[in-house]
Scaffold this motif. Structure first.
Motif, PDB file in Angstrom:
ATOM      1  N   ASP A 405     -23.285  31.631 -14.348  1.00 33.84           N
ATOM      2  CA  ASP A 405     -22.507  31.573 -13.045  1.00 33.84           C
ATOM      3  C   ASP A 405     -23.441  31.108 -11.966  1.00 33.84           C
ATOM      4  O   ASP A 405     -24.707  31.634 -12.071  1.00 33.84           O
ATOM      5  N   PRO A 406     -23.233  30.111 -11.506  1.00 37.01           N
ATOM      6  CA  PRO A 406     -24.538  29.492 -10.475  1.00 37.01           C
ATOM      7  C   PRO A 406     -24.844  30.499  -9.510  1.00 37.01           C
ATOM      8  O   PRO A 406     -26.262  30.500  -9.047  1.00 37.01           O
ATOM      9  N   VAL A 407     -24.190  31.497  -9.069  1.00 37.74           N
ATOM     10  CA  VAL A 407     -24.521  32.588  -8.170  1.00 37.74           C
ATOM     11  C   VAL A 407     -25.606  33.445  -8.916  1.00 37.74           C
ATOM     12  O   VAL A 407     -26.605  33.975  -8.213  1.00 37.74           O
ATOM     13  N   HIS A 413     -34.295  31.483 -13.281  1.00 41.84           N
ATOM     14  CA  HIS A 413     -34.899  30.097 -12.947  1.00 41.84           C
ATOM     15  C   HIS A 413     -35.969  29.775 -14.194  1.00 41.84           C
ATOM     16  O   HIS A 413     -36.110  28.577 -14.284  1.00 41.84           O
ATOM     17  N   ASN A 414     -36.567  30.656 -14.576  1.00 41.17           N
ATOM     18  CA  ASN A 414     -37.673  30.346 -15.631  1.00 41.17           C
ATOM     19  C   ASN A 414     -36.821  29.480 -16.767  1.00 41.17           C
ATOM     20  O   ASN A 414     -37.715  28.629 -17.580  1.00 41.17           O
ATOM     21  N   GLU A 415     -35.914  29.789 -17.036  1.00 42.88           N
ATOM     22  CA  GLU A 415     -35.387  29.415 -18.134  1.00 42.88           C
ATOM     23  C   GLU A 415     -35.150  27.874 -18.203  1.00 42.88           C
ATOM     24  O   GLU A 415     -35.156  26.899 -19.137  1.00 42.88           O
ATOM     25  N   ILE A 416     -35.000  27.106 -17.035  1.00 43.05           N
ATOM     26  CA  ILE A 416     -34.690  25.821 -16.717  1.00 43.05           C
ATOM     27  C   ILE A 416     -36.060  25.146 -16.610  1.00 43.05           C
ATOM     28  O   ILE A 416     -36.213  23.950 -16.768  1.00 43.05           O
ATOM     29  N   GLY A 538     -40.986  23.094  -8.750  1.00 41.53           N
ATOM     30  CA  GLY A 538     -40.492  23.757  -9.685  1.00 41.53           C
ATOM     31  C   GLY A 538     -40.007  25.431  -9.388  1.00 41.53           C
ATOM     32  O   GLY A 538     -39.492  25.980 -10.297  1.00 41.53           O
ATOM     33  N   SER A 539     -40.293  25.566  -8.185  1.00 44.51           N
ATOM     34  CA  SER A 539     -40.377  27.057  -8.137  1.00 44.51           C
ATOM     35  C   SER A 539     -39.404  27.743  -7.095  1.00 44.51           C
ATOM     36  O   SER A 539     -39.236  28.929  -6.883  1.00 44.51           O
ATOM     37  N   ASP A 540     -38.428  26.651  -6.600  1.00 49.30           N
ATOM     38  CA  ASP A 540     -37.426  27.050  -5.810  1.00 49.30           C
ATOM     39  C   ASP A 540     -36.191  27.799  -6.427  1.00 49.30           C
ATOM     40  O   ASP A 540     -34.982  27.216  -6.287  1.00 49.30           O
ATOM     41  N   ALA A 541     -36.519  28.994  -6.907  1.00 51.32           N
ATOM     42  CA  ALA A 541     -35.441  29.756  -7.521  1.00 51.32           C
ATOM     43  C   ALA A 541     -34.268  30.198  -6.774  1.00 51.32           C
ATOM     44  O   ALA A 541     -33.167  30.410  -6.891  1.00 51.32           O
ATOM     45  N   ALA A 562     -34.021  15.146  -8.389  1.00 52.01           N
ATOM     46  CA  ALA A 562     -33.931  16.412  -7.870  1.00 52.01           C
ATOM     47  C   ALA A 562     -32.493  16.948  -8.491  1.00 52.01           C
ATOM     48  O   ALA A 562     -31.406  16.122  -8.597  1.00 52.01           O
ATOM     49  N   PHE A 563     -32.392  18.264  -8.630  1.00 53.96           N
ATOM     50  CA  PHE A 563     -31.510  18.878  -9.336  1.00 53.96           C
ATOM     51  C   PHE A 563     -31.150  20.039  -8.371  1.00 53.96           C
ATOM     52  O   PHE A 563     -31.651  21.042  -8.252  1.00 53.96           O
ATOM     53  N   ASN A 564     -29.705  20.107  -8.123  1.00 49.31           N
ATOM     54  CA  ASN A 564     -29.045  21.296  -7.600  1.00 49.31           C
ATOM     55  C   ASN A 564     -28.134  21.924  -8.290  1.00 49.31           C
ATOM     56  O   ASN A 564     -26.983  21.454  -8.688  1.00 49.31           O
TER      57      ASN A 564
END
Length: 636
Positions: A405-407, A413-416, A538-541, A562-564
């Protein structure tokens, strides 16, 4: 039978066969129509070194083992004969009487060019005549298949891509499917198709991965010339053809390769090396030199005679490790006490060296799921010699991350982002393949969390993520229009969905992603080199946002990606860029034409002076919810 006849096999052929270097045995073993002393007939030859007697049985001699004995070619293990009056279309098998325990069996021809349509199992005398019209494609192929060229692959199972419900859900034949498949592939911007195994197989539920006919396309959808027509037609439409090829194992069916002459001829006798516990199938004995010649000839056959542009080699990991899927005591170490299958490793190197030497414009692609080093590096530097390797880690990490779930994604974050640590260790293909949409795993669309809108948004985001990443792309049929159910090899895709919103929007997005990938050199030129990729952030978890640049040559435009990964719109999101000027929004997965909400950047933004993320300029973007945006920068 003629009292005497010339042999197709020379002494050199036998020498190369026995030393494991003969790459075109299909020209000598098997069935070959010809003429002896003015009499038309067919030459037959088979390898059965432990046979006491081999005879030819067929529909012309009442399947009588006594009617047409074959002669042994000295001590070579090869048996041969010439059958006058037997021609194209004749059904036949090889009746083998072993020296061991009176074992008798009727075997299909290991080198047969055509076999009966399953469940029947006889071989059929055939030729391979086809007038190829793909000269332009073949001449240009080395450029189109190069590592610095775009490669977006549409993976297809020919038996279930489309069917004819009005005719009992009949499969389309090779000639029927050719224009339809070509139209679809061209319309959606793919560069290649990858066909799940077309080689003859007894059980449709194996999807072709349990092969009995290593030199024959399955008769289910036509004859050899019909499959040649399909490849030729795709080539003439500018589409490359990659074939799945399965040297890792073969089925235990009595008419096949197993226990061929009353001994474990093609497979290891010890089940700890010769039987695969996962697939309940036999494993080739890669240390037997004649088996190497058989497999090498099969690979070259599809490149030589069917003009295949590449071979995706299935199950490479299972070949590399002696303990693959085995517990303690269920496997035998190599002579050095290790678990590496040195014989299989040697064969794979030989295969790749030969393929690239004989056909420099092709690619061999490894389905290899471990961290084995240098799979796609040349053999002269210690690699296995493949041109490309599937990035199974990227696939697993991306699907696992997007299943959250996005929340909760901030905590994962490290998975992506993990892939960046190894993205250029190999020449990668990023696969979203058939394996991810079967056996209860759910379709790609159903893997996505959230309500209906979020499922589609997440899937559009996944496709954007795939196309932006360095590496070649592969997508299995049905995923590109968001099929709800899992793939079923016995039924057609749910094509009625493809025109319904938002499925049609998803399909249009994939086509636009493919076109963008192919038209922007920065998106493909350095797919396999680190100079083609640069992190922005790549660090904006905290916000589950990832951003990077795709880079081409110095004079070419860069592409900001860029990916949100959240459903929250990010306004005024600052990102550093290396150049001033206008950055044009060339793709937005949240666009209304794709089924999105239409949030975006009104066509582009101006880069402002002022450093951010270590760069000379910055842009302020609106990042749509659960979306990817790509912006083309100014040229230098």
């Amino acid at each position: 039978m003629a009292a005497d006849f010339p042999s197709l096999l020379t002494d050199d052929d036998l020498h190369w066969f026995n030393e494991g270097t003969h790459a075109r045995l299909y020209e000598k073993l098997g069935a070959h129509p010809g003429v002896v002393g003015g009499v038309s007939g067919t030459f037959f030859a088979v390898w059965a070194p432990d046979a006491e007697r081999v005879s030819l049985v067929g529909d012309w001699n009442g399947w009588d083992p006594a009617a047409h004995p074959m002669r042994a070619r000295g001590s070579s293990g090869v048996w041969e004969t010439f059958a006058p009056g037997v021609g194209k279309g004749a059904l036949y098998k090889l009746h083998i009487q072993s020296r061991h325990g009176g074992y008798r069996v009727d075997k299909a021809d290991p080198f047969g060019f055509l076999h009966e349509c399953p469940p029947s199992t006889a071989s059929i005398v055939w030729d391979l005549h086809h007038r190829w019209e793909d000269h332009d494609w073949m001449n240009a192929r080395p450029r189109g298949n190069a590592l610095d060229a775009p490669m977006s692959i549409y993976e297809v199972h020919l038996g279930s891509w489309a069917r004819v419900p009005e005719e009992g859900d009949r499969m389309l034949g090779y000639r029927e499917i050719a224009p339809r498949l070509a139209d679809y592939v061209v319309e959606h911007g793919y560069t290649h198709v990858e066909l799940m195994p077309v080689m003859e197989h007894p059980f449709g539920g194996s999807w072709g991965y349990q092969v009995t006919g290593y030199f024959a396309p399955t008769h289910r959808q036509g004859k050899p010339e019909d499959f040649m027509y399909l490849v030729d037609h795709l080539h003439q439409r500018g589409i490359g053809v990659i074939l799945d090829w399965v040297p890792a194992h073969f089925p235990t069916d009595e008419h096949g390769l197993g226990y061929f002459d009353g001994t474990h001829l093609f497979e290891h006798a010890d089940p700890r090396k010769g039987f695969h516990p996962d697939w309940r199938s036999f494993i080739f004995n890669y240390g037997r030199l004649e088996v190497r010649s058989f497999l090498l000839s099969s690979a070259m056959f599809w490149l030589d005679r069917y003009h295949a542009d590449g071979l995706r080699v299935d199950g490479v990991a299972s070949m590399l490790y002696l303990d693959y899927s085995r517990s303690e005591g269920e496997w035998i170490p190599n002579p050095h006490g290790g678990r590496d299958n040195v014989e299989a490793i040697s064969f794979l190197k030989q295969l790749n060296e030969h393929a690239y030497r004989e056909h420099p414009g092709v690619q061999t692609i490894a389905e290899e799921s471990t961290a084995w080093p240098m799979v796609s590096r040349p053999t002269f530097v210690g690699g296995l010699g493949f041109g490309l390797k599937w990035d199974m880690g990227w696939m697993h990490d991306s699907l696992r991350y997007l299943s959250h779930d996005p929340v909760h994604r901030r905590w994962h974050h490290n998975e992506i982002t993990f892939r960046a640590l190894y993205a250029f260790n190999e020449n990668f293909v990023l696969p979203l393949s058939h394996d991810e949409v079967v056996h209860g795993k759910g379709s790609l669309l159903n893997k996505m969390p959230g309500d209906r809108w979020q499922k589609f948004a997440n899937l559009r985001l996944l496709f954007g993520w795939q196309h932006a990443q360095p590496g070649k792309k592969l997508l299995f049929m049905g995923g590109d229009f968001g099929q709800w159910r899992e793939w079923d090899h016995d039924t057609s895709l749910d094509w009625h969905l493809a025109e319904e919103p938002p499925h049609a929007g998803l399909r249009r997005l994939v086509a636009d992603l493919n076109r963008l990938y192919r038209s922007e050199p920065a998106m493909y030129r350095f797919d396999c080199e680190p100079r083609g990729f640069q992190w922005i952030d790549g660090s904006d978890a905290e916000h589950s946002v990832v951003s990077f640049l795709r880079l081409g040559d110095e004079h070419e435009a860069q592409v900001l990606c860029a990916f949100n990964f959240t459903p929250v719109v990010r306004y005024g999101y600052g990102l550093g860029v290396p150049r001033g000027g206008r950055w044009v929004e060339v793709l937005n997965t949240d666009a209304e034409i794709y089924g999105g909400s239409g949030v975006g950047n009104l066509g582009g933004v101006e880069a402002q002076p002022g450093g951010l993320h270590g760069m000379s300029h910055h842009v302020e973007l609106t990042l749509p919810p659960l979306a990817c945006v790509m912006l083309r920068g100014p040229t230098s």
